[in-house]
Scaffold this motif. Structure first.
Motif, PDB file in Angstrom:
ATOM      1  N   GLU A 170       0.819  -1.206   0.000  1.00 30.28           N
ATOM      2  CA  GLU A 170       0.000   0.000   0.000  1.00 30.28           C
ATOM      3  C   GLU A 170       0.855   1.260   0.000  1.00 30.28           C
ATOM      4  OE1 GLU A 170      -2.890   0.037   3.067  1.00 30.28           O
ATOM      5  OE2 GLU A 170      -3.959  -1.752   2.352  1.00 30.28           O
ATOM      6  N   ASP A 171       2.069   1.173   0.558  1.00 29.85           N
ATOM      7  CA  ASP A 171       2.939   2.350   0.584  1.00 29.85           C
ATOM      8  C   ASP A 171       3.690   2.533  -0.725  1.00 29.85           C
ATOM      9  OD1 ASP A 171       4.859   0.368   0.624  1.00 29.85           O
ATOM     10  OD2 ASP A 171       5.735   0.921   2.560  1.00 29.85           O
ATOM     11  N   GLY A 172       3.422   1.692  -1.726  1.00 28.55           N
ATOM     12  CA  GLY A 172       4.083   1.803  -3.019  1.00 28.55           C
ATOM     13  C   GLY A 172       5.369   1.016  -3.138  1.00 28.55           C
ATOM     14  N   GLY A 173       5.799   0.386  -2.069  1.00 24.53           N
ATOM     15  CA  GLY A 173       7.027  -0.400  -2.097  1.00 24.53           C
ATOM     16  C   GLY A 173       6.794  -1.798  -2.644  1.00 24.53           C
ATOM     17  N   SER A 174       7.889  -2.515  -2.868  1.00 17.30           N
ATOM     18  CA  SER A 174       7.826  -3.859  -3.422  1.00 17.30           C
ATOM     19  C   SER A 174       8.639  -4.810  -2.559  1.00 17.30           C
ATOM     20  CB  SER A 174       8.383  -3.864  -4.857  1.00 17.30           C
ATOM     21  OG  SER A 174       8.688  -5.173  -5.293  1.00 17.30           O
ATOM     22  N   GLU A 175       8.007  -5.895  -2.117  1.00 15.01           N
ATOM     23  CA  GLU A 175       8.710  -6.888  -1.309  1.00 15.01           C
ATOM     24  C   GLU A 175       9.866  -7.517  -2.101  1.00 15.01           C
ATOM     25  OE1 GLU A 175       8.310  -7.288   1.750  1.00 15.01           O
ATOM     26  OE2 GLU A 175       6.319  -6.481   2.193  1.00 15.01           O
ATOM     27  N   PHE A 176       9.621  -7.767  -3.380  1.00 15.58           N
ATOM     28  CA  PHE A 176      10.663  -8.379  -4.195  1.00 15.58           C
ATOM     29  C   PHE A 176      11.845  -7.425  -4.359  1.00 15.58           C
ATOM     30  CE2 PHE A 176      12.709  -9.503  -8.224  1.00 15.58           C
ATOM     31  CZ  PHE A 176      12.958 -10.855  -8.013  1.00 15.58           C
ATOM     32  N   TRP A 177      11.561  -6.157  -4.626  1.00  9.11           N
ATOM     33  CA  TRP A 177      12.636  -5.180  -4.775  1.00  9.11           C
ATOM     34  C   TRP A 177      13.424  -5.045  -3.475  1.00  9.11           C
ATOM     35  CZ3 TRP A 177      15.472  -2.647  -8.177  1.00  9.11           C
ATOM     36  CH2 TRP A 177      16.237  -1.570  -7.736  1.00  9.11           C
ATOM     37  N   ASP A 178      12.734  -4.981  -2.360  1.00 10.61           N
ATOM     38  CA  ASP A 178      13.427  -4.819  -1.082  1.00 10.61           C
ATOM     39  C   ASP A 178      14.353  -5.994  -0.800  1.00 10.61           C
ATOM     40  OD1 ASP A 178      12.138  -2.441  -0.717  1.00 10.61           O
ATOM     41  OD2 ASP A 178      10.703  -3.166   0.774  1.00 10.61           O
ATOM     42  N   GLU A 188      14.841   3.256  -3.129  1.00 15.12           N
ATOM     43  CA  GLU A 188      13.500   2.709  -3.022  1.00 15.12           C
ATOM     44  C   GLU A 188      12.991   2.249  -4.390  1.00 15.12           C
ATOM     45  OE1 GLU A 188      11.967   2.193  -0.245  1.00 15.12           O
ATOM     46  OE2 GLU A 188      13.428   3.204   1.035  1.00 15.12           O
ATOM     47  N   TYR A 189      12.006   1.377  -4.366  1.00 13.57           N
ATOM     48  CA  TYR A 189      11.440   0.799  -5.580  1.00 13.57           C
ATOM     49  C   TYR A 189      10.934   1.872  -6.542  1.00 13.57           C
ATOM     50  CZ  TYR A 189       7.739  -1.282  -8.463  1.00 13.57           C
ATOM     51  OH  TYR A 189       6.933  -1.649  -9.497  1.00 13.57           O
ATOM     52  N   PHE A 254      12.458  -5.790 -11.207  1.00 12.30           N
ATOM     53  CA  PHE A 254      12.156  -4.807 -10.176  1.00 12.30           C
ATOM     54  C   PHE A 254      11.138  -5.342  -9.159  1.00 12.30           C
ATOM     55  CE2 PHE A 254      13.724  -2.052 -13.596  1.00 12.30           C
ATOM     56  CZ  PHE A 254      14.652  -1.312 -12.894  1.00 12.30           C
ATOM     57  N   ASP A 255       9.962  -5.744  -9.657  1.00 15.19           N
ATOM     58  CA  ASP A 255       8.905  -6.151  -8.717  1.00 15.19           C
ATOM     59  C   ASP A 255       8.544  -7.629  -8.810  1.00 15.19           C
ATOM     60  OD1 ASP A 255       7.321  -6.368 -11.016  1.00 15.19           O
ATOM     61  OD2 ASP A 255       6.386  -4.417 -10.729  1.00 15.19           O
ATOM     62  N   GLY A 256       9.204  -8.385  -9.691  1.00 14.23           N
ATOM     63  CA  GLY A 256       8.951  -9.820  -9.788  1.00 14.23           C
ATOM     64  C   GLY A 256       7.689 -10.200 -10.531  1.00 14.23           C
ATOM     65  N   GLY A 257       7.031  -9.226 -11.191  1.00 12.91           N
ATOM     66  CA  GLY A 257       5.832  -9.541 -11.964  1.00 12.91           C
ATOM     67  C   GLY A 257       6.161 -10.392 -13.183  1.00 12.91           C
ATOM     68  N   PRO A 258       5.191 -11.141 -13.714  1.00 15.80           N
ATOM     69  CA  PRO A 258       5.464 -12.036 -14.844  1.00 15.80           C
ATOM     70  C   PRO A 258       5.590 -11.285 -16.165  1.00 15.80           C
ATOM     71  CG  PRO A 258       3.139 -12.092 -14.330  1.00 15.80           C
ATOM     72  CD  PRO A 258       3.791 -11.223 -13.274  1.00 15.80           C
ATOM     73  N   THR A 259       6.339 -11.853 -17.079  1.00 14.36           N
ATOM     74  CA  THR A 259       6.424 -11.346 -18.442  1.00 14.36           C
ATOM     75  C   THR A 259       5.656 -12.294 -19.352  1.00 14.36           C
ATOM     76  OG1 THR A 259       8.582 -10.299 -18.085  1.00 14.36           O
ATOM     77  CG2 THR A 259       7.972 -10.791 -20.357  1.00 14.36           C
ATOM     78  N   LEU A 260       4.705 -11.757 -20.115  1.00 15.16           N
ATOM     79  CA  LEU A 260       3.893 -12.563 -21.025  1.00 15.16           C
ATOM     80  C   LEU A 260       4.537 -12.600 -22.409  1.00 15.16           C
ATOM     81  CD1 LEU A 260       0.259 -11.375 -20.179  1.00 15.16           C
ATOM     82  CD2 LEU A 260       1.687 -13.066 -19.014  1.00 15.16           C
TER      83      LEU A 260
END
Length: 335
Positions: A170-178, A188-189, A254-260
């Motif tokens: 919610e604060d805009g940060g990313s667990e994966f980036w951290d 910061e992310y 950066f955030d670990g999201g998937p690439t399609l």
């Protein structure tokens, strides 16, 4: 009526609010006027260029309300990802660690920094105002790009990729980036994403470790979000999965999201699209995406179309919105 068209320099005042509202992870839409100006100018230059093979070209589209002239969405295409610098991703790999003497055989999940996807065509910059999400207009904003690629295939690669934003706090940060990037960049992310959008990705190669990262060494929160689609990308993910895209073995650094990824020959809108001659008229109609075949004035909209003997009959206001004359060629696909 909402019409998608190519971006112009006089669109900048309307593009800026869209870029400001887009999440930090949409690095191709930084809240920076100079960067946005360069993106629009690059699109204009690409449309004017004679292209026989995909290269550094990029194309930017806006979704315009023709009644109010307000811009309500934006999307783009990069002809060849990483043309000027490598397009970095993390590749999921499995390493085997075994000791026959101890009778131990372990499969260890690891992430390897790579630029395997460099050279593919990249779908970018997707943002639409909140009231229009998950409507036919969001389909238009995303899928009209596929009609553009289908019309001018020589300008694009045989494969298409799109990065989905991962899960953020919610604060805009990313667990994966951290857990990963912040340890090597010390920022910061959101700041890292901004640098990526404004300065490019060269700094990644300068600071990111090139040795494999062993996933079991990451904390549980970081592991949990790997390959997960964040709420903002749920719309783009839904549209592209319906098109036949699949989650390949790559995630965002950066955030670990998937690439399609999808091969051009397997993308639904492109395979189902056809050419016809536009006419004003009535008949039993089918909801369609309709696009012009003019590179210098590409436009697309959603319309009810009736087909007969190579003719596409549509309301006169649609012809006017697309600046079509009876007999002009259009490309269409089922909505």
């Amino acid at each position: 009526m909402l019409v998608l068209r190519t971006a112009r320099l006089d669109d900048l005042p309307g593009i800026e609010p869209l870029a400001t509202r887009s999440p930090a992870g949409v690095t191709t839409l930084p809240a920076n006027r100079d960067s946005l100006y360069r993106r629009v100018q690059a699109s204009i230059d690409s449309l004017a260029a004679e292209v026989a093979f995909h290269g550094e070209e990029s194309y930017l589209f806006v979704l315009e309300d023709t009644d109010t002239k307000a811009l309500v969405g934006i999307s783009g295409i990069v002809a060849s990802a990483g043309f000027k610098e490598p397009f970095y991703s993390y590749r999921n790999e499995t390493f085997i660690h075994a000791s026959p003497g101890l009778g131990i055989h372990n499969k260890i999940h690891a992430l390897s920094l790579c630029h395997d996807l460099t050279g593919n065509t990249l779908l970018t910059s997707f943002y639409i105002n909140e009231p229009l999400r998950f409507t036919q207009w969001s389909d238009l904003l995303s899928r009209a790009r596929l009609l553009f690629i289908a019309q001018w295939p020589e300008r694009f690669a045989d494969g298409v990729v799109s990065e989905m934003l991962g899960v953020t706090r919610e604060d805009g940060g990313s667990e994966f980036w951290d857990a990963v990037g912040r340890r090597f960049f010390g920022i910061e992310y959101q700041q890292a994403e901004f640098y990526c959008g404004v300065r490019g990705r060269k700094f990644i190669a300068e600071l990111m470790p090139h040795h494999p990262l062993y996933v079991p060494l990451l904390n549980d929160d970081a592991q949990e979000v790997m390959g997960q689609v964040g709420p903002y990308s749920a719309l783009a993910y839904d549209i592209l999965m319906r098109e036949g895209f699949e989650t390949e073995n790559y995630i965002d650094i950066f955030d670990g999201g998937p690439t399609l990824y999808a091969p051009v020959r397997g993308i639904r809108t492109m395979m189902e699209s056809q050419l016809a001659k536009a006419q004003a008229g009535e008949g039993s109609r089918t909801p369609c995406l309709v696009a012009t075949t003019r590179l210098d004035d590409f436009r697309a909209c959603v319309a009810d179309v009736a087909f007969e003997a190579g003719q596409a009959y549509m309301p006169a206001d649609v012809l006017n919105a697309l600046a079509l004359q009876p007999g002009d060629t259009v490309r269409f696909a089922p909505l």
